[in-house]
Design an enzyme around this catalytic site. Structure first.
Site, PDB file in Angstrom:
ATOM      1  N   GLY A   1     -61.268 -23.845  20.664  1.00 37.71           N
ATOM      2  CA  GLY A   1     -61.865 -24.572  21.609  1.00 37.71           C
ATOM      3  C   GLY A   1     -61.466 -25.282  22.674  1.00 37.71           C
ATOM      4  O   GLY A   1     -60.753 -25.500  23.212  1.00 37.71           O
ATOM      5  N   SER A   2     -62.570 -24.532  23.708  1.00 35.47           N
ATOM      6  CA  SER A   2     -62.075 -24.755  24.707  1.00 35.47           C
ATOM      7  C   SER A   2     -63.076 -25.012  25.654  1.00 35.47           C
ATOM      8  O   SER A   2     -64.223 -24.276  25.596  1.00 35.47           O
ATOM      9  CB  SER A   2     -60.765 -23.916  25.503  1.00 35.47           C
ATOM     10  OG  SER A   2     -61.358 -22.929  24.943  1.00 35.47           O
TER      11      SER A   2
END
Length: 232
Positions: free
Chosen positions: A189-190
């Site tokens: 996640g980013s």
């Protein structure tokens, strides 16, 4: 084509970076089955999720000078004018910036938005706040690339998020790279920020879903100030 080959063709390959994690999840799942069967099934679901996270599907990248493609799968979370980070060396004036947010369900293999030469790679440690927040561009851990093209220099920034704790780079300074080629990944996640040359008009809209290596973010040959978008 046999049924087996047909099914195999629908399963995307796994990036080698994911093998240790998938193996770890699978080992824990076996232990959970030994402890209590329902826990084992939960582990099975998480192992499948981990395998999907590290999927590395084949992408078909448009081939033409001047096209900028998305470097990541995810949602176009922000399109704005922003001052690029100092380590990029892209000047002290705001530039068009397209931000792509990757959830934990997106493919996290990142691809080059353009064909060119990697002039600079700069890593900067930082925080791990929600990558959807605008201040994440300044405060979070990040790894930045500057790619030179005949049309100008592009800044691409891998930004760690609330869950992401590891940015991986596959490239080095001075090498040539083609649009759509893999240059790194971020675990769990980013966000990716793309800084375009001054005056470039983005061809995407906030809320749109992007596919790495396929979705066209901008076209240096197009100057269409009247382009608009609508959600239906």
């Amino acid at each position: 084509m046999s049924i087996t080959d047909s099914i195999r063709g629908q399963i995307p390959p796994i990036h080698p970076e994911g093998y240790p994690f998938i193996g770890g999840f699978a080992l824990v799942t076996l232990i959970l089955f030994w402890i209590w069967s329902p826990l084992g099934w939960i582990g099975t679901v998480l192992t499948i999720w981990c395998a999907l996270f590290f999927r590395d599907p084949v992408r078909v990248t448009p081939v033409r000078d001047g096209i900028v493609v998305a470097p990541a799968d995810g949602r176009i979370s922000m399109i704005t004018q922003a001052l690029p980070p100092a380590e990029l060396g892209l000047g002290d004036r705001p530039l068009p910036r397209v931000s792509i947010f990757m959830s934990v369900f997106n493919c996290h293999v990142n691809r080059s938005p353009v064909t060119g030469r990697i002039d600079r790679i700069a890593y900067r440690p930082g925080k791990f706040i929600n990558a959807e927040l605008d201040k994440a561009s300044e405060d979070n851990e990040r790894n930045s690339l500057v790619i030179s093209t005949p049309q100008g220099r592009i800044g691409v920034i891998q930004i760690a998020g609330l869950v992401a704790r590891r940015i991986v780079s596959f490239v080095r300074e001075g090498q040539s790279i083609g649009a759509g080629e893999r240059f790194g990944l971020i675990r769990f996640g980013s966000r990716l920020d793309v800084y375009l040359p001054d005056g470039t008009k983005p061809l995407v809209a906030e809320g749109q879903t992007a596919l790495a290596g396929e979705t066209i973010l901008a076209d240096f040959r197009v100057n269409d100030p009247g382009r608009t978008f609508r959600s239906i």
